[in-house]
Scaffold this motif. Sequence first.
Motif, mmCIF file in Angstrom:
data_model
loop_
_atom_site.group_PDB
_atom_site.id
_atom_site.type_symbol
_atom_site.label_atom_id
_atom_site.label_comp_id
_atom_site.label_asym_id
_atom_site.label_seq_id
_atom_site.Cartn_x
_atom_site.Cartn_y
_atom_site.Cartn_z
ATOM 1 N N ARG A 144 0.662 -1.205 0.249
ATOM 2 C CA ARG A 144 -0.230 0.382 -0.105
ATOM 3 C C ARG A 144 0.996 1.079 -0.373
ATOM 4 O O ARG A 144 2.527 1.376 0.440
ATOM 5 C CB ARG A 144 -0.959 -0.098 0.529
ATOM 6 C CG ARG A 144 -1.552 -1.154 1.352
ATOM 7 C CD ARG A 144 -3.614 -0.422 2.523
ATOM 8 N NE ARG A 144 -2.236 0.159 3.569
ATOM 9 C CZ ARG A 144 -2.250 -1.510 4.515
ATOM 10 N NH1 ARG A 144 -1.702 -2.099 4.470
ATOM 11 N NH2 ARG A 144 -1.998 -0.393 5.757
ATOM 12 N N THR A 145 -0.048 2.337 -0.669
ATOM 13 C CA THR A 145 0.721 3.517 -0.503
ATOM 14 C C THR A 145 1.499 3.673 0.986
ATOM 15 O O THR A 145 2.302 4.181 0.897
ATOM 16 C CB THR A 145 0.287 4.702 -1.227
ATOM 17 O OG1 THR A 145 -0.377 4.123 -2.439
ATOM 18 C CG2 THR A 145 0.573 6.249 -1.390
ATOM 19 N N ASP A 146 0.798 4.236 2.005
ATOM 20 C CA ASP A 146 0.997 4.586 2.992
ATOM 21 C C ASP A 146 2.403 3.411 4.089
ATOM 22 O O ASP A 146 2.901 4.311 4.644
ATOM 23 C CB ASP A 146 0.134 4.351 3.965
ATOM 24 C CG ASP A 146 -0.709 2.700 4.057
ATOM 25 O OD1 ASP A 146 -0.830 2.170 3.525
ATOM 26 O OD2 ASP A 146 -1.705 2.993 5.262
ATOM 27 N N VAL A 147 2.188 2.284 3.298
ATOM 28 C CA VAL A 147 3.504 1.165 4.337
ATOM 29 C C VAL A 147 4.711 1.862 3.233
ATOM 30 O O VAL A 147 5.264 2.426 3.611
ATOM 31 C CB VAL A 147 2.794 -0.003 3.316
ATOM 32 C CG1 VAL A 147 4.260 -0.585 4.024
ATOM 33 C CG2 VAL A 147 1.672 -0.712 4.301
ATOM 34 N N LEU B 188 5.286 5.051 1.973
ATOM 35 C CA LEU B 188 5.543 6.118 2.056
ATOM 36 C C LEU B 188 6.098 6.459 3.575
ATOM 37 O O LEU B 188 7.062 6.775 4.210
ATOM 38 C CB LEU B 188 4.638 7.032 2.625
ATOM 39 C CG LEU B 188 3.675 8.123 1.129
ATOM 40 C CD1 LEU B 188 1.949 8.195 1.278
ATOM 41 C CD2 LEU B 188 4.721 8.833 0.696
ATOM 42 N N ASP B 189 5.866 4.983 4.444
ATOM 43 C CA ASP B 189 6.649 4.853 5.438
ATOM 44 C C ASP B 189 8.494 4.639 5.311
ATOM 45 O O ASP B 189 8.812 4.389 7.345
ATOM 46 C CB ASP B 189 5.980 3.888 6.603
ATOM 47 C CG ASP B 189 5.959 4.732 7.841
ATOM 48 O OD1 ASP B 189 6.497 5.900 8.622
ATOM 49 O OD2 ASP B 189 6.280 3.780 8.552
ATOM 50 N N ARG C 112 11.210 8.604 3.836
ATOM 51 C CA ARG C 112 10.677 9.625 4.506
ATOM 52 C C ARG C 112 12.028 10.570 4.712
ATOM 53 O O ARG C 112 11.859 11.689 4.629
ATOM 54 C CB ARG C 112 10.123 8.811 6.189
ATOM 55 C CG ARG C 112 9.484 7.902 6.605
ATOM 56 C CD ARG C 112 9.211 7.891 8.028
ATOM 57 N NE ARG C 112 10.363 7.868 8.652
ATOM 58 C CZ ARG C 112 10.283 6.528 9.508
ATOM 59 N NH1 ARG C 112 9.341 5.487 8.571
ATOM 60 N NH2 ARG C 112 11.673 6.138 9.937
ATOM 61 N N GLU D 143 6.000 15.216 -0.787
ATOM 62 C CA GLU D 143 5.019 14.701 -0.664
ATOM 63 C C GLU D 143 4.303 13.698 -1.980
ATOM 64 O O GLU D 143 4.253 12.833 -2.426
ATOM 65 C CB GLU D 143 3.799 14.719 0.818
ATOM 66 C CG GLU D 143 3.110 13.632 0.600
ATOM 67 C CD GLU D 143 2.546 13.101 1.822
ATOM 68 O OE1 GLU D 143 1.447 12.537 2.211
ATOM 69 O OE2 GLU D 143 3.388 13.340 2.560
ATOM 70 N N LYS E 91 7.080 12.206 -3.956
ATOM 71 C CA LYS E 91 7.406 10.888 -3.322
ATOM 72 C C LYS E 91 6.133 10.236 -3.879
ATOM 73 O O LYS E 91 6.047 8.960 -4.236
ATOM 74 C CB LYS E 91 7.572 10.876 -1.658
ATOM 75 C CG LYS E 91 8.698 10.923 -1.383
ATOM 76 C CD LYS E 91 8.362 11.640 0.391
ATOM 77 C CE LYS E 91 9.855 12.067 1.160
ATOM 78 N NZ LYS E 91 9.436 12.177 2.129
ATOM 79 N N ARG E 92 4.794 10.171 -4.021
ATOM 80 C CA ARG E 92 3.921 9.732 -4.426
ATOM 81 C C ARG E 92 3.813 9.161 -5.427
ATOM 82 O O ARG E 92 3.197 8.377 -6.551
ATOM 83 C CB ARG E 92 2.135 9.858 -4.008
ATOM 84 C CG ARG E 92 2.454 10.205 -2.478
ATOM 85 C CD ARG E 92 0.862 11.215 -1.867
ATOM 86 N NE ARG E 92 0.228 11.257 -0.851
ATOM 87 C CZ ARG E 92 -1.034 10.205 0.015
ATOM 88 N NH1 ARG E 92 -0.578 9.069 -0.695
ATOM 89 N NH2 ARG E 92 -0.776 10.555 0.993
#
Length: 425
Positions: free
Chosen positions: A11-14, A16-17, A22, A28, A31-32
């Motif tokens: 997933r995208t949030d994973v 991004l973390d 980071r 952002e 990065k996305r």
Amino acid sequence: MVSDPRRRIPRTDVLLDLPEVRAAALSEAGKRSLIDAAQSRARALEIAPEEVAAQVVASLPERASSMTPVINATGVIIHTNIGRAPLSEQAQRALIDAAGYADVEMDLAMGQRSKNRGAGARDALLAAVPEAEDALVVNNGAAALLLATTALAENREVIISRGELIEIGAGFRLPELIESARVTLREVGATNRTHLADYAGAISEDTGAILKVHPSNYLITGFTSSVGVTELRGLDVPLIVDLGSGLLRHDDALPTEPDIAAQLTAGADVVIASGDKLLGGPQAGILLGKADAIARLKRHPLARALRMDKLRLAALEATVAGPDTPVAAALHLDPARYRARTEALAAAVGGEVVDHDGRVGGGGAPEYPLPGFAVRLPAELAPALRTGTPAVLPRVHDGACLVDLRCVPESRDGEVADAIQRAGK
């Protein structure tokens, strides 16, 4: 049933973390965008879902800017393709100091807006060239020429020798620049010979100024004749001299290169030069001259449109007021130390020391050789050197890769040697 592997795409949030994501010097949104590109490749089955995270990390930029720092091993001091003059350490510090909020147009004692924008750079230039009564700095050399000709000869004629209708890099022609404003060029003389009588015969009530341009990127030899500033001064017409290269005062290392101080002493009203050439500073258009002429330039509306930003004002002041620049250091190398460094490099990488003439570059001292040395290597090493880390730019000539240390700080000789050894593997 066989499960669709695309269900395993992170997933995208994973993503991004991830620690690397980071810490990346990227917004952002940036990065996305990289994450979306890697996920899209996985959805198209071009890569496995387990490879997505590594793909994202590999695509992260190493630097905040897309520009790649380069070690200049060409022997050309002012190399336009890699940014002309490298800034001195003092100028680099000045850039950083001015990068945040700074009193560029603020009187801190009074708490009011001031009219002293660029005063530090102007004062430094006047201290370095006391022959000038005043100074003005604009965005670049072309901007300086446009402002000078427009402010002094708007809706009138500018007289210029046909031998000085020059074209510089990328097909840029000075006549086209001047005539883009409300100024008409009056050409006199011939390509190879122009006389004082040619200028005198062209003067009329429509004459606004005489423009003398130093043909800094070529030479005309043989049956030639030109008119100097002292003679032109006697015609009693505003006189603009465009030198281009930015040499403030005579330098014995470049005996044929004209300098700003000499042109002012000879009677020029305004002398124009670039800041990022022999001066060794940031991109800038420098105008030095008589107080009344510079005042006319400052009052013209174009002056606002062409003004310099705070970063380069700070760097220019630090360059002019500070110690020797990297350009000056490369121009005045100690020959014995220069050769010893070259021999040490050749011994470390298995190359051959050869004589190699450097050049000023950037339109300065055309065809004037700077005797020096280089390490001769196989030509096939050049692409690997250019694309390595650090990027080393050699000269490819006569079927060989030539590495010249003239413009390389001695502290980086070891990096150059390591880069050559990696390129040869």
